[in-house]
Design a protein around this motif. Sequence first.
Motif, short mmCIF file in Angstrom:
data_model
loop_
_atom_site.label_atom_id
_atom_site.label_comp_id
_atom_site.label_asym_id
_atom_site.label_seq_id
_atom_site.Cartn_x
_atom_site.Cartn_y
_atom_site.Cartn_z
N MET A 1 48.40 56.88 56.38
CA MET A 1 47.22 56.12 56.36
C MET A 1 47.28 54.78 55.53
N GLN A 2 47.19 53.66 56.33
CA GLN A 2 47.30 52.49 55.90
C GLN A 2 46.11 52.08 54.69
N PRO A 3 46.59 51.43 53.58
CA PRO A 3 45.60 51.08 52.83
C PRO A 3 44.51 50.04 53.53
N SER A 4 43.29 50.24 53.25
CA SER A 4 42.01 49.60 53.84
C SER A 4 41.53 48.33 53.19
N THR A 5 41.94 48.06 52.04
CA THR A 5 41.59 46.77 51.49
C THR A 5 42.66 46.03 50.92
N THR A 6 42.70 44.61 50.50
CA THR A 6 43.84 44.11 49.98
C THR A 6 44.20 44.45 48.90
N PHE A 7 43.21 45.07 47.67
CA PHE A 7 43.34 45.39 46.45
C PHE A 7 44.10 46.73 46.90
N SER A 8 43.88 47.78 47.74
CA SER A 8 44.51 49.09 47.86
C SER A 8 46.26 48.62 48.36
N LYS A 9 46.01 47.90 49.33
CA LYS A 9 47.61 47.33 49.66
C LYS A 9 48.47 46.89 48.42
N ARG A 10 48.00 46.16 47.85
CA ARG A 10 48.52 45.46 46.69
C ARG A 10 49.00 46.37 45.75
N LEU A 11 47.90 47.08 45.36
CA LEU A 11 48.15 48.15 44.11
C LEU A 11 49.39 49.18 44.65
N ARG A 12 49.31 49.67 45.94
CA ARG A 12 50.38 50.43 46.41
C ARG A 12 51.78 49.65 46.25
N PHE A 68 47.36 39.15 41.48
CA PHE A 68 48.06 39.66 42.72
C PHE A 68 47.42 40.90 43.49
N LEU A 69 46.67 41.56 42.69
CA LEU A 69 46.05 42.87 43.30
C LEU A 69 44.96 42.29 44.18
N PHE A 70 44.61 41.16 44.34
CA PHE A 70 43.52 40.53 45.18
C PHE A 70 43.79 39.39 46.23
N VAL A 71 45.01 39.12 46.27
CA VAL A 71 45.42 37.84 47.06
C VAL A 71 45.68 38.30 48.60
N ASP A 72 45.13 37.74 49.41
CA ASP A 72 45.32 37.97 50.83
C ASP A 72 46.81 37.54 51.39
N ASP A 73 47.10 36.20 51.08
CA ASP A 73 48.31 35.49 51.59
C ASP A 73 49.38 36.07 50.94
N ASP A 74 50.31 36.68 51.69
CA ASP A 74 51.61 37.25 51.48
C ASP A 74 52.60 36.32 50.89
N LEU A 76 51.60 33.99 48.97
CA LEU A 76 50.85 33.46 47.72
C LEU A 76 51.31 34.65 46.48
N ALA A 77 51.15 35.92 47.25
CA ALA A 77 51.47 37.23 46.58
C ALA A 77 52.92 37.25 46.10
N ASP A 78 53.74 36.80 47.10
CA ASP A 78 55.24 36.68 46.47
C ASP A 78 55.49 35.64 45.24
N LEU A 79 54.70 34.29 45.50
CA LEU A 79 54.97 33.44 44.65
C LEU A 79 54.36 34.13 42.89
N LEU A 80 53.29 34.96 43.13
CA LEU A 80 52.84 35.45 41.98
C LEU A 80 53.78 36.63 41.50
N LEU A 81 54.48 37.36 42.01
CA LEU A 81 55.48 38.24 41.71
C LEU A 81 56.65 37.52 40.95
N LEU A 82 57.11 36.03 41.52
CA LEU A 82 58.09 35.42 40.98
C LEU A 82 57.65 34.78 39.68
#
Length: 106
Positions: A1-12, A68-74, A76-82
């Motif tokens: 099952m795919q995560p259904s929210t941005t938060f759930s996707k980023r948390l995983r 990071f757990l709430f950002v939609d843009d991939d 920007l998420a990569d930038l936050l991890l960096l």
Amino acid sequence: MQPSTTFSKRLRQARERAGLTQTELGLRVGMDPSAASPRMNQYEKGIHEPPHAMVKRLAEELGVPAAFLFVDDDRLADLLLLWTELGDEGHEKLLRYAKRQVKAQE
């Protein structure tokens, strides 16, 4: 099952990046051992979202900014991890670079 929210996707994504199971993460953030796995599973499926204080604990344990757990843009998420891998000097350099780029586009 795919995560259904941005938060759930980023948390995983962050949990897997950290090499932790749902149970391990739940225990590390202080959840009761009998609830750790089911609660984390619900968070990752998007059934429930944790309160803000728990989000902060999860992010800290996973070594990611809470944003990071709430950002939609991939990208920007990569930038936050960096960002988490840079020290203070790296943060300052990146900010100066970004400001120069914005100024050059004006």
